[in-house]
Enzyme design. Structure first.
Site, PDB file in Angstrom:
ATOM      1  N   ASP A 118      -1.641  -7.160   2.575  1.00 20.34           N
ATOM      2  CA  ASP A 118      -0.257  -6.734   2.330  1.00 20.34           C
ATOM      3  C   ASP A 118       0.228  -5.588   3.212  1.00 20.34           C
ATOM      4  O   ASP A 118       1.262  -4.995   2.938  1.00 20.34           O
ATOM      5  CB  ASP A 118      -0.084  -6.348   0.856  1.00 20.34           C
ATOM      6  N   GLU A 119      -0.514  -5.260   4.260  1.00 19.87           N
ATOM      7  CA  GLU A 119       0.027  -4.225   5.147  1.00 19.87           C
ATOM      8  C   GLU A 119      -0.404  -4.420   6.600  1.00 19.87           C
ATOM      9  O   GLU A 119      -1.423  -5.058   6.875  1.00 19.87           O
ATOM     10  CB  GLU A 119      -0.327  -2.828   4.652  1.00 19.87           C
TER      11      GLU A 119
END
Length: 386
Positions: A118-119
């Site tokens: 998610d990053e």
DNA sequence: TCTGGGGTCCTAGGACCC
DNA sequence: TCTGGGGTCCTAGGACCC
């Protein structure tokens, strides 16, 4: 001059679940655990229904307001927020959305470094410079425009929001992306470090974890500004030459690490925590089956990703949470489940089996692509005159 | 009824070689 | 017989991150 962005999806797993169950929007929601709780008949079980040893992987902002955060045991979270809804993690679905958002970013800015599901970091330098060329535009304004376009592209591709920090380096961008969540866009220049970074807790620095944080606390160093003013000699004495020197650099917001767009994996592993602790003798059969299964799954992962490995590792966690590892290096790299099982089995013989076991894991390291020599970094040569 | 699963990097000591 | 520095490889544990 560099323009580095850090992009962090907002409450990623929970937000993906809300796309699926929009009727739950606004309610405290927690993702975690392996299976549904005891009351299968309920459409959306609450935390109070949960029994097991899972932890929270993500919680929505509504749930965080009740004091439940990532990493917290679900049983403990249930005491704080019994009525929060609990959904099991669906990693296939999250990976799907992960690919979608990364592809969307890549279409705008191709220089991406993966930092998990998610990053990402994004090097915007070339884009910002190209756009600034000839025009009398402030490059930081251009950087803001590009970042806003990325946020828009991510939303259009996924329906999800993200927060972005843009600064001269990865260290500062990571901190910046967290300053205005959710859906934040924070720009920081070097000159902003004293006003925007120094008031923050030292734990906000990526790389200062629970241990180092507590030790700094004990030294009376709470804020990043205090860390920046601390004597470098003291930090080196307390934390060692390498980490101590890094602490000073980090506190001043200095960081030279490049955005790395591809990296071969170093190891591949599988592990599992049992629902209840297993007895090494009485549960021998079950343990053996689980052990073999882990080896088969690691072998499958190696196959799918196209690697073989020479170092086979075993990990064991006892009922008291103490963890031991053993590994052994083979003459030939392998991806064969039976060979892995044999090697890991030999590791198991070197480990004390005098208490119940909570977790079993198998790891393969020293990876290589079959037919090619192993990927081995040149080891750092210490040279006093460097 | 505390504490998941997948990783990376660092340190430190011992074996072994030149 | 004792004394040296490197260097590499291997193993175990721990901090940290998502």
């Amino acid at each position: 001059m560099h323009f580095i962005a850090h992009l962090d999806m907002d409450a990623f797993y929970a937000s993906v679940e809300l796309l699926r169950y929009p009727q739950l929007r606004g309610r405290p929601l927690v993702i975690g655990g392996r299976r549904r709780g005891t009351s299968e008949e309920k459409e959306f079980p609450t935390l109070r229904d949960y029994a097991g040893r899972g932890v929270i992987t993500t919680s929505t902002y509504e749930a965080r307001a009740l004091g439940v955060f990532s990493g917290m045991g679900l049983m403990k979270a249930a005491k704080l927020a019994p009525d929060a809804l609990l959904l099991p993690a669906d990693f296939d679905e999250y990976r799907h959305y992960s690919r979608r958002f990364k592809d969307a970013v890549r279409a705008v800015a191709p220089e991406i470094e993966d930092r998990g599901i998610d990053e990402i970091y994004i090097d915007l330098t070339a884009l910002v410079m190209a756009a600034t060329d000839g025009a009398a535009l402030d490059p930081w304004q251009r950087a803001r425009d590009v970042a806003a376009r990325i946020q828009q592209a991510v939303f259009e591709a996924t329906g999800l929001s993200c927060s972005i920090g843009v600064t001269p380096n990865k260290l500062l961008s990571k901190i910046a992306s967290d300053l205005d969540k959710p859906a934040g866009l924070t720009i920081l220049r070097e000159a902003d470090v004293p006003t925007r970074i120094w008031p923050l807790a030292v734990r906000k620095i990526n790389g200062i974890g629970p241990k180092a944080g507590a030790k700094l606390e004990a030294l009376g160093i709470h804020r990043i500004g205090e860390l920046a003013q601390a004597s470098p000699a003291l930090l080196v004495k307390q934390f060692g030459a390498s980490y101590g020197a890094w602490l000073t650099e980090a506190a001043h917001g200095r960081d030279e690490r490049a955005v790395v767009t591809y990296r071969d994996p170093k190891s591949i592993s599988r592990e599992t925590t049992f629902e209840t602790d297993l007895h090494p003798v009485r549960d021998r059969e079950r343990l053996s089956r689980i052990f073999t299964d882990l080896c088969v799954r690691v072998a499958g992962d190696l196959e799918r990703k196209g690697f073989v490995g020479r170092t086979i590792g075993l990990k064991l966690r006892y009922d008291n949470f103490a963890t031991v590892t053993r590994d052994c290096t083979l003459d030939e790299a392998t991806r064969d489940a039976q060979a892995i099982r044999r090697a890991a089995g030999s590791c198991l013989k070197r480990v004390p089996l005098d208490r119940r076991i909570r977790l079993l894991g198998v790891r393969v390291g020293a990876l290589a692509r079959p037919g090619l020599p192993p990927v081995r970094e040149p080891s750092p040569t210490k040279n006093l005159f460097d």
